[in-house]
Every structure is written in C-alpha cells, then in structure tokens.
Design an enzyme around this catalytic site. Sequence first.
Site, PDB file in Angstrom:
ATOM      1  N   HIS A 123      -5.661  -2.224  -6.235  1.00 54.91           N
ATOM      2  CA  HIS A 123      -5.237  -2.762  -7.528  1.00 54.91           C
ATOM      3  C   HIS A 123      -6.251  -3.774  -8.045  1.00 54.91           C
ATOM      4  O   HIS A 123      -6.863  -4.506  -7.281  1.00 54.91           O
ATOM      5  CB  HIS A 123      -3.841  -3.400  -7.451  1.00 54.91           C
ATOM      6  CG  HIS A 123      -3.694  -4.401  -6.356  1.00 54.91           C
ATOM      7  ND1 HIS A 123      -3.476  -4.039  -5.046  1.00 54.91           N
ATOM      8  CD2 HIS A 123      -3.721  -5.762  -6.372  1.00 54.91           C
ATOM      9  CE1 HIS A 123      -3.373  -5.129  -4.302  1.00 54.91           C
ATOM     10  NE2 HIS A 123      -3.530  -6.188  -5.084  1.00 54.91           N
TER      11      HIS A 123
ATOM     12  N   HIS B  74      -6.444  -7.041 -10.526  1.00 50.88           N
ATOM     13  CA  HIS B  74      -5.713  -8.077 -11.255  1.00 50.88           C
ATOM     14  C   HIS B  74      -6.441  -8.319 -12.581  1.00 50.88           C
ATOM     15  O   HIS B  74      -7.669  -8.482 -12.588  1.00 50.88           O
ATOM     16  CB  HIS B  74      -5.732  -9.407 -10.498  1.00 50.88           C
ATOM     17  CG  HIS B  74      -5.042  -9.371  -9.172  1.00 50.88           C
ATOM     18  ND1 HIS B  74      -3.783  -9.886  -8.976  1.00 50.88           N
ATOM     19  CD2 HIS B  74      -5.435  -8.898  -7.960  1.00 50.88           C
ATOM     20  CE1 HIS B  74      -3.441  -9.741  -7.707  1.00 50.88           C
ATOM     21  NE2 HIS B  74      -4.423  -9.144  -7.066  1.00 50.88           N
TER      22      HIS B  74
HETATM   23  P1  AMP Z   1      -3.300  -8.844  -3.325  1.00 54.96           P
HETATM   24  O1  AMP Z   1      -3.088  -7.624  -2.431  1.00 54.96           O
HETATM   25  O2  AMP Z   1      -3.895  -9.991  -2.554  1.00 54.96           O
HETATM   26  O3  AMP Z   1      -4.088  -8.528  -4.555  1.00 54.96           O
HETATM   27  O4  AMP Z   1      -1.875  -9.387  -3.771  1.00 54.96           O
HETATM   28  C1  AMP Z   1      -0.839  -8.551  -4.169  1.00 54.96           C
HETATM   29  C2  AMP Z   1      -0.369  -8.928  -5.545  1.00 54.96           C
HETATM   30  O5  AMP Z   1       0.751  -8.109  -5.835  1.00 54.96           O
HETATM   31  C3  AMP Z   1       0.083 -10.389  -5.707  1.00 54.96           C
HETATM   32  O6  AMP Z   1      -0.522 -10.948  -6.859  1.00 54.96           O
HETATM   33  C4  AMP Z   1       1.595 -10.273  -5.859  1.00 54.96           C
HETATM   34  O7  AMP Z   1       2.136 -11.280  -6.694  1.00 54.96           O
HETATM   35  C5  AMP Z   1       1.758  -8.887  -6.448  1.00 54.96           C
HETATM   36  N1  AMP Z   1       3.031  -8.254  -6.148  1.00 54.96           N
HETATM   37  C6  AMP Z   1       3.630  -8.126  -4.944  1.00 54.96           C
HETATM   38  N2  AMP Z   1       4.797  -7.474  -5.060  1.00 54.96           N
HETATM   39  C7  AMP Z   1       4.938  -7.165  -6.364  1.00 54.96           C
HETATM   40  C8  AMP Z   1       5.950  -6.498  -7.135  1.00 54.96           C
HETATM   41  N3  AMP Z   1       7.054  -6.006  -6.572  1.00 54.96           N
HETATM   42  N4  AMP Z   1       5.773  -6.379  -8.478  1.00 54.96           N
HETATM   43  C9  AMP Z   1       4.675  -6.885  -9.071  1.00 54.96           C
HETATM   44  N5  AMP Z   1       3.675  -7.512  -8.399  1.00 54.96           N
HETATM   45  C10 AMP Z   1       3.812  -7.667  -7.079  1.00 54.96           C
END
Ligand code: AMP
Length: 140
Positions: free
Chosen positions: A104, A106
């Site tokens: 993903h 951001h």
């Molecule tokens: P990272 O893998 O370090 O990029 O972090 C995972 C990202 O996914 C974080 O910013 C979380 O806030 C986000 N996240 C985790 N669960 C959910 C969810 N159910 N819906 C939306 N965002 C999420």
Amino acid sequence: MQTTYDENNIFQKIMKGEMPCHKIYEDDKTFAFLDIMPRADGHFLVIPKVGSRNILGIEEDDLTAVMKTVKKLSHAAQKAFNCDGITLQQFNEPAGGQVVFHLHFHVIPRMEGEKLKPHTGEMADNDLLARHAEMIKAAL
Ligand code: AMP
C-alpha cells in the site's frame, strides 16, 4: 526476509467487503480507502487488487497501475482539501516499518506548518472519515 503473502490479511478482507472501509476509488487493478488512523486529514491508502506483500513482490504492470491511481487521487485530494503539499509513504517488511502485509501507498495531504500525527496513532472519528471520503470522491 519473508516473501509469503497471507490471503487473509486485513486489506484483502476490506476489498472483499468482509470488513468496512471508507472507500474512495476502485478500478480493475487498484482500490483506495481512507486510513483509519490518519496522520493528517484526508490520509488514504492505494493498494493493488493483486495479492502482493510489498514492493519486493509486485509485477511492474501492477505497480504502474497503483502509481497511476496514486497520481489521480493525489490531484483529487489536493482539490478537496486545498492542501499545500502531499506526502507519499510506503513501508516494506517490519524492519522498514510495514504493519499490514499487502502493498500500500500512503497519500497524505499536508498543510504548511502542520506536523504529521504519529504512524498508527489514534483511530479517527467515523463520521469525520466518511465526510473526508465524500470530499475526495466529489473532487474526482
Ligand atoms: P503500514 O503497514 O506501516 O503502512 O501501516 C498500515 C496502515 O494501515 C496504518 O496507517 C494503519 O492506520 C492502516 N490501517 C490498519 N487497519 C486499517 C483498516 N481497517 N482500515 C484502514 N486503514 C487501516
């Protein structure tokens, strides 16, 4: 370094509709929704539909599709929030800061002088997220 992909990860569940999200966009190769713990207003995530653990495991064509969506939605977010800048973040493997193991990007709208909130900090209010999703969709 791990290379396996867990088909039951949370972002797969979101794409399959098994878990809720504030969706802002979908096409044949990509999907985008608001981050539940936003680092700034309008923070969203763009993911490929194909199961890819992170940048190390994705085919170039699929990554290109993700980046096209990142660009398209960045324009929409800029219009929606009239922001001064946009920060992109993308983490790979625990040592690289990755928490959810489906690739993903951001996309974070930024205002001059406003610091980012912490990564995976506080859950945002559901109604606020719904409003922000509508704002970005309306600007598409
Ligand atoms: P990272 O893998 O370090 O990029 O972090 C995972 C990202 O996914 C974080 O910013 C979380 O806030 C986000 N996240 C985790 N669960 C959910 C969810 N159910 N819906 C939306 N965002 C999420």
